[in-house]
Design an enzyme around this catalytic site. Structure first.
Site, PDB file in Angstrom:
ATOM      1  N   ASP A   1     -22.031 -18.313 -13.620  1.00 37.50           N
ATOM      2  CA  ASP A   1     -22.631 -19.382 -14.218  1.00 37.50           C
ATOM      3  C   ASP A   1     -22.624 -20.534 -13.289  1.00 37.50           C
ATOM      4  OD1 ASP A   1     -21.855 -18.071 -16.823  1.00 37.50           O
ATOM      5  OD2 ASP A   1     -19.512 -18.912 -16.487  1.00 37.50           O
TER       6      ASP A   1
ATOM      7  N   LYS B   1     -28.019 -19.679 -12.007  1.00 37.71           N
ATOM      8  CA  LYS B   1     -29.024 -18.754 -11.575  1.00 37.71           C
ATOM      9  C   LYS B   1     -30.446 -18.686 -12.234  1.00 37.71           C
ATOM     10  CE  LYS B   1     -25.696 -15.551 -11.359  1.00 37.71           C
ATOM     11  NZ  LYS B   1     -24.592 -15.989 -11.313  1.00 37.71           N
TER      12      LYS B   1
ATOM     13  N   GLY C   1     -25.527 -14.662 -18.659  1.00 38.13           N
ATOM     14  CA  GLY C   1     -26.334 -15.421 -19.679  1.00 38.13           C
ATOM     15  C   GLY C   1     -26.914 -16.384 -18.749  1.00 38.13           C
ATOM     16  N   HIS C   2     -28.305 -16.464 -18.505  1.00 37.91           N
ATOM     17  CA  HIS C   2     -29.101 -17.295 -17.904  1.00 37.91           C
ATOM     18  C   HIS C   2     -29.604 -18.397 -18.724  1.00 37.91           C
ATOM     19  CE1 HIS C   2     -29.014 -14.348 -14.297  1.00 37.91           C
ATOM     20  NE2 HIS C   2     -27.898 -14.781 -14.609  1.00 37.91           N
TER      21      HIS C   2
ATOM     22  N   GLN D   1     -23.519 -12.715 -12.721  1.00 34.23           N
ATOM     23  CA  GLN D   1     -22.064 -13.083 -12.346  1.00 34.23           C
ATOM     24  C   GLN D   1     -21.949 -13.540 -10.709  1.00 34.23           C
ATOM     25  OE1 GLN D   1     -22.503  -9.679 -13.860  1.00 34.23           O
ATOM     26  NE2 GLN D   1     -22.496 -10.731 -15.548  1.00 34.23           N
TER      27      GLN D   1
HETATM   28  P1  IMP Z   1     -16.851  -8.343 -18.433  1.00 32.48           P
HETATM   29  O1  IMP Z   1     -17.990  -8.550 -17.676  1.00 32.48           O
HETATM   30  O2  IMP Z   1     -17.323  -8.640 -19.801  1.00 32.48           O
HETATM   31  O3  IMP Z   1     -16.114  -7.193 -18.476  1.00 32.48           O
HETATM   32  O4  IMP Z   1     -15.870  -9.435 -18.223  1.00 32.48           O
HETATM   33  C1  IMP Z   1     -14.947  -9.562 -16.927  1.00 32.48           C
HETATM   34  C2  IMP Z   1     -14.728 -10.925 -16.343  1.00 32.48           C
HETATM   35  O5  IMP Z   1     -15.964 -11.544 -15.920  1.00 32.48           O
HETATM   36  C3  IMP Z   1     -14.252 -11.691 -17.302  1.00 32.48           C
HETATM   37  O6  IMP Z   1     -13.527 -12.661 -16.781  1.00 32.48           O
HETATM   38  C4  IMP Z   1     -15.564 -12.483 -17.931  1.00 32.48           C
HETATM   39  O7  IMP Z   1     -15.380 -13.950 -18.320  1.00 32.48           O
HETATM   40  C5  IMP Z   1     -16.199 -12.651 -16.504  1.00 32.48           C
HETATM   41  N1  IMP Z   1     -17.710 -12.600 -16.685  1.00 32.48           N
HETATM   42  C6  IMP Z   1     -18.423 -11.465 -17.129  1.00 32.48           C
HETATM   43  N2  IMP Z   1     -19.978 -12.078 -17.047  1.00 32.48           N
HETATM   44  C7  IMP Z   1     -19.943 -13.346 -16.827  1.00 32.48           C
HETATM   45  C8  IMP Z   1     -20.829 -14.205 -16.450  1.00 32.48           C
HETATM   46  O8  IMP Z   1     -22.044 -14.110 -16.473  1.00 32.48           O
HETATM   47  N3  IMP Z   1     -20.478 -15.628 -15.951  1.00 32.48           N
HETATM   48  C9  IMP Z   1     -19.149 -15.748 -15.891  1.00 32.48           C
HETATM   49  N4  IMP Z   1     -18.093 -14.912 -16.038  1.00 32.48           N
HETATM   50  C10 IMP Z   1     -18.414 -13.757 -16.394  1.00 32.48           C
END
Ligand code: IMP
Length: 433
Positions: free
Chosen positions: A13, A16, A40-41, A229
């Site tokens: 977040d 990007k 999510g961009h 991420q």
């Molecule tokens: P997952 O990727 O859904 O398995 O989530 C694993 C961890 O990564 C959790 O703490 C999510 O909140 C975090 N996470 C996954 N994708 C994002 C992102 O795009 N931005 C911020 N945190 C993310």
């Protein structure tokens, strides 16, 4: 004639979407190499706001190619939804400008169910670590990839193979659903119906996503690798187990798209001017209480994917320095500097104190990280509107000194600074392409 990887240097977040969109103007090809629709961009173009989760942000520019690499996990329904939503706004996503790797793994409905089920308490089975995932099935899909039980996008094109592989995959899932999670079992017919639907919509997009990349590199075209991420969510180097399931550092572009390591000319590390994280896990510079709330409101820090409020805190230069070491970051893109207006005095963690010593990089074990105490450098902050600044010299002294401290403590030069959500609200200090 350059390739640039854009990676998050915090917990995701970092903003990007805007930066990738900006750089895409000079790129010929934009490539996603890891993650899925957990990302999510958000992009603001003129009056329009776009929230993309899977389709590379570069697609908003006509005439650019986009690739979804083998390292991405694809939820076909989300992909179809994004293609349709963009079409409704006049942006054509066609097989001529988007190729999805046939080797990218498919997020199946049972992956999402498993992801959500694991995050719920299981009465009578003891405590389990809740990660706070996005519930999109990301982890279970990567698990099946590693255990060689996954279905890949190419399988959508081959009914017999899809059926055989899906049958094997649901054996174990259904045993878990029935005996551990109390969920309805997945039927093979249901999956075959999905395959038919996916085939009808996505078949022309599925193919070889490596050759176009290699060809672009061979011809010396400008290639942009769009990371999702952030470094601290990396499966190996992040705050395990509170991480995502992919390689989020720049090296992920090699495995996840087939890019040779030496093809990455520049690595731009995204740094939000403060820190946020979603989900559980240690966060040394977290600020609870009114300042944290003010940061969340000023920065609209709610998940693009899940809408969850993000945890907020001071800028952590230790995290960024670690990310720079991991990804070979050549310059920093500072985002959301404007959000800090009126929130001074500010702090930047320039080191951690642990067991009487000082650390400049993050410890790898969260047990140690949770015991780290940030050592702060105090900054006066600024109250002026900075959205019109287009050169560093246009910034008020409080914003300038904050950036100087950020650069010094992170140990990497600045490449650009974002002073507002719009494309033009940017101080560009480096020519990327
Ligand atoms: P997952 O990727 O859904 O398995 O989530 C694993 C961890 O990564 C959790 O703490 C999510 O909140 C975090 N996470 C996954 N994708 C994002 C992102 O795009 N931005 C911020 N945190 C993310």
């Amino acid at each position: 004639m350059t390739s640039v990887a854009v990676v998050g240097s915090q917990w995701g977040d970092e903003g990007k979407g805007k930066v990738v969109d900006l750089l895409t103007e000079g790129a010929d090809l934009v490539v996603r190499f890891q993650g899925g629709n957990n990302a999510g961009h958000t992009l603001v173009v003129g009056e329009e706001t776009y929230a993309l989760h899977l389709v590379p942000s570069g697609i908003l520019h006509p005439g650019k190619g986009a690739l979804i690499g083998n390292g991405v996990v694809v939820d076909p329904d989300v992909l179809i939804g994004e293609i349709d939503a963009l079409a409704a706004r006049g942006i054509a996503v066609t097989p001529a400008n988007l190729t999805v790797s046939s080797a990218a793994h498919v997020i199946m409905p049972y992956h999402r169910q498993l992801d959500v089920a694991r995050e719920r308490p299981l009465p009578g089975k003891g405590d389990r670590a809740v990660i706070g995932t996005t519930g999109r099935g990301i982890g279970p899909c990567y698990e099946d990839k590693a255990s060689r039980q996954g279905l890949r996008m190419g399988d959508i094109l081959l009914p017999d193979r899809f059926r055989a592989r899906a049958r094997t995959a649901i054996l174990e899932k259904n045993a878990l659903f029935a005996h551990l999670y109390g969920l309805p079992e997945t039927g093979l017919e249901e999956l075959e119906a999905l395959r038919l639907k996916w085939h009808a919509r996505l078949a022309p997009y599925i193919g070889d996503a490596r050759s176009p990349l290699w060809e672009a590199l061979r011809l010396g075209k400008n290639v942009l690798f769009e990371g999702a991420q952030g470094s601290q969510l990396d499966i190996d180097h992040g705050t395990y187990p509170y991480v995502t399931s992919s390689t989020t550092v720049s090296g992920g572009a090699c495995g996840g798209a087939g890019a040779p390591p030496k093809s990455l000319d520049k690595v731009l590390g995204l740094v939000k001017a403060y820190t946020t994280r979603v989900g559980e896990g240690p966060f040394p510079t977290e600020v609870l209480g009114p300042l944290g709330d003010r940061l969340r409101e000023a920065g609209r820090e709610y998940g693009t994917t899940t809408g969850r409020p993000r945890r907020c805190g001071h800028l952590d230069a230790v995290a960024v320095r670690t990310a720079a070491a991991l990804s070979g970051i050549t310059s920093l893109a500072v985002t959301k500097l404007d959000v800090l207006r009126g929130l001074g005095p500010l702090k930047i963690a320039r080191g951690y104190r642990l067991d009487g010593g000082e650390l400049l990089c993050m410890p790898l074990d969260i047990h140690d990280l949770a015991r780290c105490e940030p050592i702060y450098s105090d900054q006066p902050g600024f109250d002026e509107d900075i959205s019109e600044a287009r050169r560093l010299a246009d910034l008020p002294s409080g914003a300038r000194s904050y950036l100087d401290a950020l650069e010094e403590h992170c140990g990497v030069p600045l490449g650009l600074v974002s002073v507002g959500p719009e494309r033009g609200e940017t101080i560009l200090l480096e020519k990327f392409f």
